[in-house]
Design an enzyme around this catalytic site. Structure first.
Site, PDB file in Angstrom:
ATOM      1  N   LYS A  61       0.840  -1.218   0.000  1.00  0.00           N
ATOM      2  CA  LYS A  61       0.000   0.000   0.000  1.00  0.00           C
ATOM      3  C   LYS A  61       0.866   1.256   0.000  1.00  0.00           C
ATOM      4  O   LYS A  61       0.683   2.166  -0.804  1.00  0.00           O
ATOM      5  CB  LYS A  61      -0.933   0.016   1.229  1.00  0.00           C
ATOM      6  CG  LYS A  61      -1.825  -1.206   1.363  1.00  0.00           C
ATOM      7  CD  LYS A  61      -2.726  -1.143   2.579  1.00  0.00           C
ATOM      8  CE  LYS A  61      -2.024  -1.185   3.914  1.00  0.00           C
ATOM      9  NZ  LYS A  61      -1.349  -2.460   4.228  1.00  0.00           N
ATOM     10  N   ARG A 106      -9.579   0.615   9.098  1.00  0.00           N
ATOM     11  CA  ARG A 106      -9.147  -0.731   9.499  1.00  0.00           C
ATOM     12  C   ARG A 106     -10.289  -1.498  10.165  1.00  0.00           C
ATOM     13  O   ARG A 106     -10.120  -2.666  10.484  1.00  0.00           O
ATOM     14  CB  ARG A 106      -8.026  -0.645  10.540  1.00  0.00           C
ATOM     15  CG  ARG A 106      -6.733  -0.097  10.019  1.00  0.00           C
ATOM     16  CD  ARG A 106      -6.023  -1.136   9.184  1.00  0.00           C
ATOM     17  NE  ARG A 106      -4.781  -1.627   9.679  1.00  0.00           N
ATOM     18  CZ  ARG A 106      -3.600  -1.039   9.515  1.00  0.00           C
ATOM     19  NH1 ARG A 106      -3.489   0.102   8.892  1.00  0.00           N
ATOM     20  NH2 ARG A 106      -2.515  -1.614   9.967  1.00  0.00           N
ATOM     21  N   ARG A 151      11.805  -5.647   4.939  1.00  0.00           N
ATOM     22  CA  ARG A 151      11.588  -4.208   4.702  1.00  0.00           C
ATOM     23  C   ARG A 151      12.582  -3.371   5.517  1.00  0.00           C
ATOM     24  O   ARG A 151      12.888  -3.672   6.662  1.00  0.00           O
ATOM     25  CB  ARG A 151      10.167  -3.814   5.114  1.00  0.00           C
ATOM     26  CG  ARG A 151       9.965  -2.291   5.062  1.00  0.00           C
ATOM     27  CD  ARG A 151       8.528  -1.880   5.137  1.00  0.00           C
ATOM     28  NE  ARG A 151       7.807  -2.467   6.241  1.00  0.00           N
ATOM     29  CZ  ARG A 151       6.478  -2.430   6.350  1.00  0.00           C
ATOM     30  NH1 ARG A 151       5.750  -1.845   5.423  1.00  0.00           N
ATOM     31  NH2 ARG A 151       5.884  -2.989   7.384  1.00  0.00           N
ATOM     32  N   ARG A 197      11.539  -1.582  11.028  1.00  0.00           N
ATOM     33  CA  ARG A 197      10.480  -1.188  11.966  1.00  0.00           C
ATOM     34  C   ARG A 197      10.380  -2.213  13.091  1.00  0.00           C
ATOM     35  O   ARG A 197      10.541  -3.404  12.846  1.00  0.00           O
ATOM     36  CB  ARG A 197       9.136  -1.124  11.225  1.00  0.00           C
ATOM     37  CG  ARG A 197       8.734   0.261  10.836  1.00  0.00           C
ATOM     38  CD  ARG A 197       7.568   0.285   9.863  1.00  0.00           C
ATOM     39  NE  ARG A 197       6.375  -0.439  10.295  1.00  0.00           N
ATOM     40  CZ  ARG A 197       5.239  -0.488   9.582  1.00  0.00           C
ATOM     41  NH1 ARG A 197       5.152   0.157   8.434  1.00  0.00           N
ATOM     42  NH2 ARG A 197       4.191  -1.164  10.016  1.00  0.00           N
ATOM     43  N   ARG A 248      -0.516  -9.265  13.178  1.00  0.00           N
ATOM     44  CA  ARG A 248      -1.156  -8.184  12.412  1.00  0.00           C
ATOM     45  C   ARG A 248      -2.072  -8.762  11.338  1.00  0.00           C
ATOM     46  O   ARG A 248      -3.134  -8.210  11.056  1.00  0.00           O
ATOM     47  CB  ARG A 248      -0.077  -7.278  11.782  1.00  0.00           C
ATOM     48  CG  ARG A 248       0.573  -6.359  12.805  1.00  0.00           C
ATOM     49  CD  ARG A 248       1.964  -5.898  12.400  1.00  0.00           C
ATOM     50  NE  ARG A 248       2.015  -5.157  11.165  1.00  0.00           N
ATOM     51  CZ  ARG A 248       3.157  -4.901  10.512  1.00  0.00           C
ATOM     52  NH1 ARG A 248       4.319  -5.329  10.991  1.00  0.00           N
ATOM     53  NH2 ARG A 248       3.131  -4.206   9.404  1.00  0.00           N
TER      54      ARG A 248
HETATM   55  P1  AP5 Z   1       4.844  -1.608   1.908  1.00  0.00           P
HETATM   56  O1  AP5 Z   1       4.498  -0.780   0.722  1.00  0.00           O
HETATM   57  O2  AP5 Z   1       5.628  -0.965   3.004  1.00  0.00           O
HETATM   58  O3  AP5 Z   1       3.539  -2.367   2.457  1.00  0.00           O
HETATM   59  P2  AP5 Z   1       2.254  -1.806   3.238  1.00  0.00           P
HETATM   60  O4  AP5 Z   1       1.072  -2.476   2.637  1.00  0.00           O
HETATM   61  O5  AP5 Z   1       2.270  -0.317   3.272  1.00  0.00           O
HETATM   62  O6  AP5 Z   1       2.558  -2.478   4.646  1.00  0.00           O
HETATM   63  P3  AP5 Z   1       2.530  -1.938   6.157  1.00  0.00           P
HETATM   64  O7  AP5 Z   1       3.234  -2.996   6.983  1.00  0.00           O
HETATM   65  O8  AP5 Z   1       3.050  -0.548   6.271  1.00  0.00           O
HETATM   66  O9  AP5 Z   1       1.048  -2.013   6.440  1.00  0.00           O
HETATM   67  P4  AP5 Z   1       0.403  -2.089   7.788  1.00  0.00           P
HETATM   68  O10 AP5 Z   1      -0.967  -1.896   7.315  1.00  0.00           O
HETATM   69  O11 AP5 Z   1       0.613  -3.273   8.622  1.00  0.00           O
HETATM   70  O12 AP5 Z   1       1.186  -0.976   8.626  1.00  0.00           O
HETATM   71  P5  AP5 Z   1       0.709   0.406   9.195  1.00  0.00           P
HETATM   72  O13 AP5 Z   1       1.890   1.274   9.276  1.00  0.00           O
HETATM   73  O14 AP5 Z   1      -0.505   0.886   8.470  1.00  0.00           O
HETATM   74  O15 AP5 Z   1       5.639  -2.890   1.364  1.00  0.00           O
HETATM   75  C1  AP5 Z   1       6.141  -3.866   2.272  1.00  0.00           C
HETATM   76  C2  AP5 Z   1       7.521  -4.359   1.784  1.00  0.00           C
HETATM   77  O16 AP5 Z   1       7.358  -5.057   0.562  1.00  0.00           O
HETATM   78  C3  AP5 Z   1       8.526  -3.219   1.490  1.00  0.00           C
HETATM   79  O17 AP5 Z   1       9.801  -3.646   1.857  1.00  0.00           O
HETATM   80  C4  AP5 Z   1       8.425  -3.026  -0.035  1.00  0.00           C
HETATM   81  O18 AP5 Z   1       9.655  -2.580  -0.586  1.00  0.00           O
HETATM   82  C5  AP5 Z   1       8.114  -4.454  -0.493  1.00  0.00           C
HETATM   83  N1  AP5 Z   1       7.252  -4.491  -1.669  1.00  0.00           N
HETATM   84  C6  AP5 Z   1       6.192  -3.690  -1.976  1.00  0.00           C
HETATM   85  N2  AP5 Z   1       5.637  -4.063  -3.137  1.00  0.00           N
HETATM   86  C7  AP5 Z   1       6.353  -5.155  -3.561  1.00  0.00           C
HETATM   87  C8  AP5 Z   1       6.256  -6.007  -4.702  1.00  0.00           C
HETATM   88  N3  AP5 Z   1       5.325  -5.827  -5.656  1.00  0.00           N
HETATM   89  N4  AP5 Z   1       7.147  -7.024  -4.809  1.00  0.00           N
HETATM   90  C9  AP5 Z   1       8.092  -7.227  -3.856  1.00  0.00           C
HETATM   91  N5  AP5 Z   1       8.241  -6.455  -2.767  1.00  0.00           N
HETATM   92  C10 AP5 Z   1       7.373  -5.430  -2.621  1.00  0.00           C
HETATM   93  O19 AP5 Z   1       0.213  -0.007  10.651  1.00  0.00           O
HETATM   94  C11 AP5 Z   1       1.117  -0.368  11.690  1.00  0.00           C
HETATM   95  C12 AP5 Z   1       0.355  -0.458  13.014  1.00  0.00           C
HETATM   96  O20 AP5 Z   1      -0.231   0.829  13.328  1.00  0.00           O
HETATM   97  C13 AP5 Z   1      -0.839  -1.432  13.040  1.00  0.00           C
HETATM   98  O21 AP5 Z   1      -0.435  -2.742  13.346  1.00  0.00           O
HETATM   99  C14 AP5 Z   1      -1.711  -0.806  14.133  1.00  0.00           C
HETATM  100  O22 AP5 Z   1      -1.232  -1.104  15.419  1.00  0.00           O
HETATM  101  C15 AP5 Z   1      -1.529   0.686  13.910  1.00  0.00           C
HETATM  102  N6  AP5 Z   1      -2.516   1.287  12.996  1.00  0.00           N
HETATM  103  C16 AP5 Z   1      -2.256   1.943  11.825  1.00  0.00           C
HETATM  104  N7  AP5 Z   1      -3.395   2.410  11.270  1.00  0.00           N
HETATM  105  C17 AP5 Z   1      -4.402   2.033  12.111  1.00  0.00           C
HETATM  106  C18 AP5 Z   1      -5.811   2.204  12.060  1.00  0.00           C
HETATM  107  N8  AP5 Z   1      -6.414   2.843  11.036  1.00  0.00           N
HETATM  108  N9  AP5 Z   1      -6.549   1.694  13.083  1.00  0.00           N
HETATM  109  C19 AP5 Z   1      -5.956   1.047  14.113  1.00  0.00           C
HETATM  110  N10 AP5 Z   1      -4.625   0.844  14.219  1.00  0.00           N
HETATM  111  C20 AP5 Z   1      -3.857   1.327  13.210  1.00  0.00           C
END
Ligand code: AP5
Length: 208
Positions: free
Chosen positions: A13, A88, A127, A155, A166
């Site tokens: 994403k 979420r 990552r 991270r 997660r």
């Molecule tokens: P990346 O693009 O970083 O993936 P992402 O989908 O953004 O993954 P996140 O881990 O950031 O999502 P998340 O939803 O768990 O985390 P968030 O910060 O929102 O890509 C991942 C890796 O793959 C990278 O290394 C990239 O280079 C590689 N990659 C990408 N595309 C690729 C491809 N096509 N092929 C190969 N490699 C590829 O949330 C973290 C925490 O915050 C949650 O657990 C929760 O505690 C809290 N939180 C955040 N938002 C909320 C909410 N709305 N409500 C409640 N809690 C929340």
């Protein structure tokens, strides 16, 4: 355009949002990034996020909504946004509807990026992030340039154990949102496996 980029942790994403910001001319709003910035600031609100994020659990809805509302008030989000990691839960989706409706806006499309758990683990454990800019890399699939190699970090929640947790949270609380949006015909599913440009092309097709 208000676009929801939807998918499990590690689906890509954030990676795809960066490119879409340029194409669509609206900002990326990542609640995860907002929370990490709040934690880094040492604020009381940030401290309240710690417990949940360190355990791979979702942060309670009421704490998230405050962050989102404040971010949407900024000028750059006046014409739309790319929501990354929000909503979420179904209540968060309902809140987003209310907030956008108050601005005479509505979610225009939900792009759901699909990737299987084994690949998600591989992506997340590999990552690396450049803290100063938030730029995201992967040790094999998108390695940082040599001059940044010693500046990128992992991270805290990017361990296999926490990815599994997660992912459980995603299946139980987040995936049901797809039904909420599907009833309105907003969802486009995209295969998230392939190189970055292949996935980008599929997303562009889903937005056409
Ligand atoms: P990346 O693009 O970083 O993936 P992402 O989908 O953004 O993954 P996140 O881990 O950031 O999502 P998340 O939803 O768990 O985390 P968030 O910060 O929102 O890509 C991942 C890796 O793959 C990278 O290394 C990239 O280079 C590689 N990659 C990408 N595309 C690729 C491809 N096509 N092929 C190969 N490699 C590829 O949330 C973290 C925490 O915050 C949650 O657990 C929760 O505690 C809290 N939180 C955040 N938002 C909320 C909410 N709305 N409500 C409640 N809690 C929340």
């Amino acid at each position: 355009m208000d676009l929801v980029l939807f998918g499990p942790p590690g689906a890509g994403k954030g990676t795809q949002a960066v490119r879409l910001v340029e194409n669509l001319g609206v900002p990326q709003i990542s609640t995860g990034d907002l929370m990490r910035a709040e934690r880094a600031s040492g604020s009381e609100l940030g401290k309240r996020f710690d417990d949940y994020m360190n355990k791979g659990q979702l942060v309670p809805d009421e704490l998230v909504v405050e962050l989102l509302t404040n971010r949407l008030k900024k000028d750059d989000a006046a014409k739309g946004a790319i929501f990354d990691g929000y909503p979420r839960t179904v209540p968060q989706a309902e809140t987003l509807d209310q907030i956008l409706s108050g601005l005479n806006r509505a979610v225009g499309r939900v792009v759901a990026i699909d990737v299987a758990l084994d690949e998600l683990i591989d992506r997340i454990v590999g990552r690396r992030v450049l803290v100063a800019t938030g730029q995201v890399f992967h040790i094999r699939y998108n390695p940082p340039p040599a001059e940044l190699a010693d500046k990128v970090v992992q991270r805290k929640d990017d361990t296999e154990e926490l990815v599994r947790k997660r992912y459980e949270e995603y299946l139980a609380k987040t995936k049901p949102i797809l039904d909420f949006y599907a009833k309105r015909g907003l969802v486009r599913e995209v295969n998230g496996v392939g190189d970055l440009s292949e996935v980008a092309q599929r997303i562009d097709a889903a937005l056409a």
